[in-house]
Design a protein around this motif. Structure first.
Motif, PDB file in Angstrom:
ATOM      1  N   ILE A   1       0.870  -1.176   0.000  1.00 53.86           N
ATOM      2  CA  ILE A   1       0.000   0.000   0.000  1.00 53.86           C
ATOM      3  C   ILE A   1       0.904   1.221   0.000  1.00 53.86           C
ATOM      4  O   ILE A   1       1.816   1.339   0.829  1.00 53.86           O
ATOM      5  CB  ILE A   1      -0.923   0.046   1.236  1.00 53.86           C
ATOM      6  N   VAL A   2       0.688   2.115  -0.961  1.00 58.12           N
ATOM      7  CA  VAL A   2       1.481   3.344  -1.036  1.00 58.12           C
ATOM      8  C   VAL A   2       0.535   4.540  -0.862  1.00 58.12           C
ATOM      9  O   VAL A   2      -0.672   4.425  -1.075  1.00 58.12           O
ATOM     10  CB  VAL A   2       2.245   3.448  -2.373  1.00 58.12           C
ATOM     11  N   TYR A   3       1.116   5.706  -0.484  1.00 59.75           N
ATOM     12  CA  TYR A   3       0.299   6.876  -0.153  1.00 59.75           C
ATOM     13  C   TYR A   3       0.759   8.112  -0.934  1.00 59.75           C
ATOM     14  O   TYR A   3       1.275   9.080  -0.362  1.00 59.75           O
ATOM     15  CB  TYR A   3       0.370   7.151   1.351  1.00 59.75           C
ATOM     16  N   PRO A   4       0.563   8.081  -2.255  1.00 52.44           N
ATOM     17  CA  PRO A   4       1.051   9.204  -3.073  1.00 52.44           C
ATOM     18  C   PRO A   4       0.154  10.433  -3.042  1.00 52.44           C
ATOM     19  O   PRO A   4       0.592  11.532  -3.397  1.00 52.44           O
ATOM     20  CB  PRO A   4       1.070   8.607  -4.482  1.00 52.44           C
TER      21      PRO A   4
ATOM     22  N   ALA B   1       6.233   6.583  -3.215  1.00 52.63           N
ATOM     23  CA  ALA B   1       5.346   5.635  -3.891  1.00 52.63           C
ATOM     24  C   ALA B   1       5.897   5.269  -5.256  1.00 52.63           C
ATOM     25  O   ALA B   1       5.901   4.089  -5.652  1.00 52.63           O
ATOM     26  CB  ALA B   1       3.948   6.246  -4.040  1.00 52.63           C
ATOM     27  N   ARG B   2       6.374   6.265  -5.986  1.00 55.54           N
ATOM     28  CA  ARG B   2       6.924   6.014  -7.327  1.00 55.54           C
ATOM     29  C   ARG B   2       8.130   5.087  -7.252  1.00 55.54           C
ATOM     30  O   ARG B   2       8.276   4.151  -8.045  1.00 55.54           O
ATOM     31  CB  ARG B   2       7.307   7.349  -7.970  1.00 55.54           C
TER      32      ARG B   2
ATOM     33  N   LEU C   1       0.736   8.532 -11.843  1.00 52.99           N
ATOM     34  CA  LEU C   1       1.800   7.868 -11.087  1.00 52.99           C
ATOM     35  C   LEU C   1       2.312   6.657 -11.855  1.00 52.99           C
ATOM     36  O   LEU C   1       3.528   6.448 -11.972  1.00 52.99           O
ATOM     37  CB  LEU C   1       1.273   7.439  -9.718  1.00 52.99           C
ATOM     38  N   ALA C   2       1.382   5.870 -12.405  1.00 54.98           N
ATOM     39  CA  ALA C   2       1.775   4.689 -13.178  1.00 54.98           C
ATOM     40  C   ALA C   2       2.613   5.088 -14.383  1.00 54.98           C
ATOM     41  O   ALA C   2       3.593   4.407 -14.740  1.00 54.98           O
ATOM     42  CB  ALA C   2       0.524   3.925 -13.626  1.00 54.98           C
ATOM     43  N   GLY C   3       2.247   6.213 -15.006  1.00 56.52           N
ATOM     44  CA  GLY C   3       3.010   6.689 -16.160  1.00 56.52           C
ATOM     45  C   GLY C   3       4.429   7.067 -15.784  1.00 56.52           C
ATOM     46  O   GLY C   3       5.385   6.773 -16.514  1.00 56.52           O
TER      47      GLY C   3
ATOM     48  N   LEU D   1      10.267   5.755 -15.523  1.00 56.07           N
ATOM     49  CA  LEU D   1      11.482   5.433 -14.759  1.00 56.07           C
ATOM     50  C   LEU D   1      12.115   4.134 -15.243  1.00 56.07           C
ATOM     51  O   LEU D   1      13.336   4.038 -15.400  1.00 56.07           O
ATOM     52  CB  LEU D   1      11.141   5.309 -13.269  1.00 56.07           C
ATOM     53  N   ILE D   2      11.277   3.136 -15.481  1.00 63.30           N
ATOM     54  CA  ILE D   2      11.774   1.836 -15.955  1.00 63.30           C
ATOM     55  C   ILE D   2      12.434   1.985 -17.318  1.00 63.30           C
ATOM     56  O   ILE D   2      13.517   1.432 -17.578  1.00 63.30           O
ATOM     57  CB  ILE D   2      10.615   0.814 -16.028  1.00 63.30           C
ATOM     58  N   ALA D   3      11.761   2.756 -18.201  1.00 68.82           N
ATOM     59  CA  ALA D   3      12.310   2.958 -19.546  1.00 68.82           C
ATOM     60  C   ALA D   3      13.638   3.704 -19.494  1.00 68.82           C
ATOM     61  O   ALA D   3      14.587   3.374 -20.218  1.00 68.82           O
ATOM     62  CB  ALA D   3      11.296   3.728 -20.396  1.00 68.82           C
ATOM     63  N   GLN D   4      13.720   4.738 -18.614  1.00 73.72           N
ATOM     64  CA  GLN D   4      14.955   5.506 -18.481  1.00 73.72           C
ATOM     65  C   GLN D   4      16.105   4.663 -17.947  1.00 73.72           C
ATOM     66  O   GLN D   4      17.272   4.920 -18.242  1.00 73.72           O
ATOM     67  CB  GLN D   4      14.718   6.703 -17.559  1.00 73.72           C
ATOM     68  N   ALA D   5      15.744   3.625 -17.165  1.00 73.33           N
ATOM     69  CA  ALA D   5      16.777   2.743 -16.597  1.00 73.33           C
ATOM     70  C   ALA D   5      17.180   1.643 -17.575  1.00 73.33           C
ATOM     71  O   ALA D   5      17.990   0.778 -17.240  1.00 73.33           O
ATOM     72  CB  ALA D   5      16.262   2.121 -15.305  1.00 73.33           C
ATOM     73  N   GLY D   6      16.605   1.685 -18.774  1.00 75.10           N
ATOM     74  CA  GLY D   6      16.977   0.708 -19.785  1.00 75.10           C
ATOM     75  C   GLY D   6      16.077  -0.511 -19.843  1.00 75.10           C
ATOM     76  O   GLY D   6      16.314  -1.427 -20.646  1.00 75.10           O
TER      77      GLY D   6
END
Length: 757
Positions: free
Chosen positions: A341-344, A354-355, A384-386, A391-396
């Motif tokens: 559970i995250v609280y953004p 959360a991100r 947030l999902a976007g 972030l995942i794409a930027q990390a390769g």
């Protein structure tokens, strides 16, 4: 006619086909099995025809039983004539039987009965035979105990005459039919309820012909009445017409007798009109239920057969503000890998934390899809999902795709016994996140766990006949599950339970056997499952799939009973089954008639060849997603003229609701769906479909959005479709000034819809 002949005439097929279907149903065969694997026997009747046959057979059997009971009762009274018997046996509805039975039905003593016992029937007949006679003078001779003066005597004679009107089956039936055919419904607001019942404003002064009232409007009127906002009344039209029908039926010289004329008017207003009004209300309710059930059925089928995203690792977000965003990661098979559970969002506003946590979950489990529930805080959570995906794409890594998913019914599932059995140690709030993830992967497999009424695809679902609703929706679920087929090695018990021939107990036994002995490798192994006998195997086997088993045919829709046909095909082509499957070049050259025999005819062989060409083919569409416009998160962000992409969430008789990502669905009224006349919105769109729409009207205060599928429409102008003029909402001479036509302006449509899902 026999029951088979009656039904055959209704659905325009041969009586032999209907009789064959009735025989198969009586033998315990299921509709999906008959429709798929007994085409030769029924002449190719489909599941819709078979379910109509099943339903009508039940009604007609009940009708026959009632006829027998009525005949026995009348005969016991010594009043059964040959003509009455013929009329009762010829009756085609329960209502007609009851009308014929009415004069002989046991009832409490009426005023007419008392008058007859006092001998006033003689006076009644005298006043008919001698219309010029003075009623008062004639009545003096009949004064007796219980009828102390001429007024009481004449009232008694009138009661006898009116009783004759009210118990004449032919007259009652004719009056009812005419009132329904020519009458109108009127509604008015209850004084002082204007503000409280504002959602029914279109019906504060309304009138429409009974035959023109559409299903959704009938239900809205009845709901307004039930909530104490509206009063409803029936306008039968010209009363003189009905009085004339009565006089003609009994050959009454009303022109020559004021007493007879008044008696006829009294009989119409106190008996026949009331009876006709009750009948009209019942007919409207039946019509409304039928229309609502059809809408619900079509929408549910579309939702259940929505495109599956497939076996891809998925992170689900069940959005919320104060209580946080519930998260669950499931692998390609739906197995839960992690929860959190995250609280953004407000009030905690821990966006960065959360991100980071979500990105870690995505990376750790190779998540390909992020399913975001479409409830409260959905657009913020989608954002947030976007960012997580970026972030995942930027990390390769491979960027996961965020997808908005309907969460209707997820909370119902999370608190259900099924969910408790699946996840006994998991918090209820996290179970809903798991459900959201799984319904993206395979909507059908997950939604079967939810009561169909909780999926949110109907209109006025709480106002329709609940028994009929449950039966209708169960049939839709059964047909949907069996049209797709079920992987016996991965399916849950709730999904297996929907397979033709399998009960709840047998479904659980299959799962238990699988857990204890490992995956099934052949359909034959199903015979070892406790309580799964030969009949259940016959019904279910063709719909159960075994992937990677010892026999490739077990992964197809070919029924085990038809495997010998495949063997003959393989022998004729000089190939084994493995070489034959998917070999389009060879299969398209085969003539089904060459492999047909007394057991398996051309229709079945044709199906077998098609299945060999594309074994286990999924009838569901390709998976696509809507892309919501950046920066458009709330109703206030919308402006007329915007072109947006959205997903159809619900289709009603008056239009379709579309989620464009602002927490409130917009309405595409039926008039704004096409440049041609549209009689049924389902002809244009279906639930789950991704569409492009233009914003036509925005009412921020009332949270209402008017949309159009016609992208060339000019915002703010009434929608006037080309083609056939729609008069469905116009009650003609009885239409009140404030009543709106069925295809009026978009603002009118929004108000009439009472707006909302």
């Amino acid at each position: 006619m026999t029951i088979a002949e009656v039904i055959a005439k209704e659905i325009h097929v041969r009586a032999t086909q209907v009789q064959a279907a009735l025989t198969l149903l009586a033998e315990g065969n299921t509709v999906p099995f008959i429709a798929r694997y007994r085409k030769e026997v029924t002449g190719g009747l489909d599941d819709a025809q078979l379910r109509h046959i099943e339903e009508r057979n039940t009604y007609l059997l009940e009708l026959a039983e009632r006829k027998e009971a009525v005949l026995a009762s009348i005969e016991e009274q010594g009043k059964l004539t040959d003509e009455l018997k013929r009329e009762i046996l010829a009756a085609d509805t329960k209502a007609r039987v009851e009308d014929l039975y009415l004069p002989y039905k046991k009832r409490r003593k009426t005023k007419a009965d008392i008058a007859r016992e006092a001998g006033l029937e003689e006076l009644e007949q005298l006043l008919i035979d001698e219309p010029s006679a003075n009623p008062e003078t004639a009545a003096e001779k009949f004064i007796c105990e219980g009828f102390p003066d001429t007024k009481a005597v004449l009232d008694g004679a009138r009661a006898i005459l009116v009783d004759r009107f009210a118990t004449d089956a032919d007259l009652v039936g004719a009056v009812r039919d005419r009132v329904y055919a020519e009458g109108a419904m009127r509604s008015a607001v209850v004084e002082g309820k204007e503000q409280e019942g504002a959602k029914f404003a279109d019906y504060f002064e309304f009138a429409e012909d009974l035959t023109k009232l559409p299903s959704h409007r009938i239900l809205a009127l009845f709901r307004g009445e039930a909530e104490g906002v509206l009063t409803l009344s029936f306008d039968p039209g010209d009363e003189a017409v009905y009085e004339g029908m009565i006089a003609e039926r009994f050959d009454l010289p009303v022109q020559e007798s004021e007493w007879l004329a008044k008696a006829v008017r009294w009989g119409w207003r106190t008996k026949l009109q009331i009876s006709a009004n009750v009948d009209a209300r019942m007919r409207l309710k039946e019509k409304a239920d039928e229309g609502a059930l059809e809408v619900f059925k079509t929408n549910l089928r579309d939702v259940l057969l929505a495109a599956p995203a497939g076996q891809r690792a998925t992170l689900a977000l069940d959005p919320g503000y104060r209580n946080g965003v519930k998260c669950a990661v499931v692998d390609g098979t739906g197995k839960v890998l992690a929860t959190s559970i995250v609280y953004p969002h407000q009030p905690q506003n821990r966006w960065d934390a959360a991100r980071t946590e979500l990105a870690s979950l995505v990376a750790e489990h190779g998540v390909e899809l992020i399913a975001v529930g479409n409830g409260t805080a959905s657009r913020e959570s989608e954002k947030l999902a976007g960012e997580v995906a970026d972030l995942i794409a930027q990390a390769g890594g491979k960027r996961p795709t965020p997808v908005m998913v309907s969460e209707s019914g997820a909370s119902i599932y999370s608190a259900s016994a099924i969910a408790a059995e699946e996840f006994p140690d998991m918090d209820v709030s996290l179970r809903s996140a798991v459900s959201i993830a799984r319904r993206l992967q395979d909507p059908l497999a997950e939604l079967v766990k939810v009561d169909p009424k909780s999926i949110g695809v109907g209109q006025y679902q709480h106002d329709v006949n609940q028994v009929a609703l449950a039966q209708t929706l169960d049939a839709v679920v059964e047909d949907a599950v069996n049209s797709v087929g079920v992987d016996v090695n991965t399916a849950s018990a709730p999904l297996l339970e929907r397979v033709a021939g399998l009960s709840n107990t047998v479904a659980k036994n299959i799962v238990a056997y699988r857990d204890e002995n490992g995956s099934f490798t052949t359909r034959k192994q199903l015979g070892k499952v406790p309580r799964l006998g030969p009949k259940a195997f016959e019904q279910a086997a063709g719909f159960l799939r075994i992937q990677g088993g010892t026999d490739p045919l077990d992964a197809s829709a070919v029924h085990p009973e038809a495997y010998p046909v495949v063997e003959r095909i393989a022998a004729a082509t000089g190939m084994d089954t493995t070489q034959l499957i998917g070999n389009t070049a060879v299969l398209t050259k085969l003539a089904p008639a060459d492999f047909a025999d007394e057991t398996f005819g051309v229709p079945t062989v044709t199906d077998i060849i098609a299945e060999l060409d594309k074994p286990g083919r999924d009838p569901r569409p390709e998976f696509t997603t809507a892309t919501f416009k950046e920066g458009v998160n709330e109703v206030k962000d919308l402006t007329p003229g915007m072109i947006l992409e959205g997903t159809v969430t619900n289709v009603a008789a008056f239009g379709a609701f579309v989620d464009v990502g602002v927490h409130q669905d917009g309405l595409v009224h039926v008039s704004a769906m096409s440049n041609k006349f549209v009689s049924d919105p389902h002809d244009v769109v279906r639930s789950g479909q991704v569409v492009k729409v233009k914003v036509m009207d925005v009412d921020v205060a009332r949270n209402r959005i008017g949309l159009s599928l016609r992208l060339d429409d000019e915002p703010g102008k009434p929608n006037k479709p080309a083609g056939k003029k729609n008069g469905a909402g116009n009650g003609g001479r009885r239409q009140a000034k404030s009543a709106k036509p069925a295809q009026g302006s978009m603002a009118d449509a929004l108000k009439r819809a009472g707006f909302g899902k």
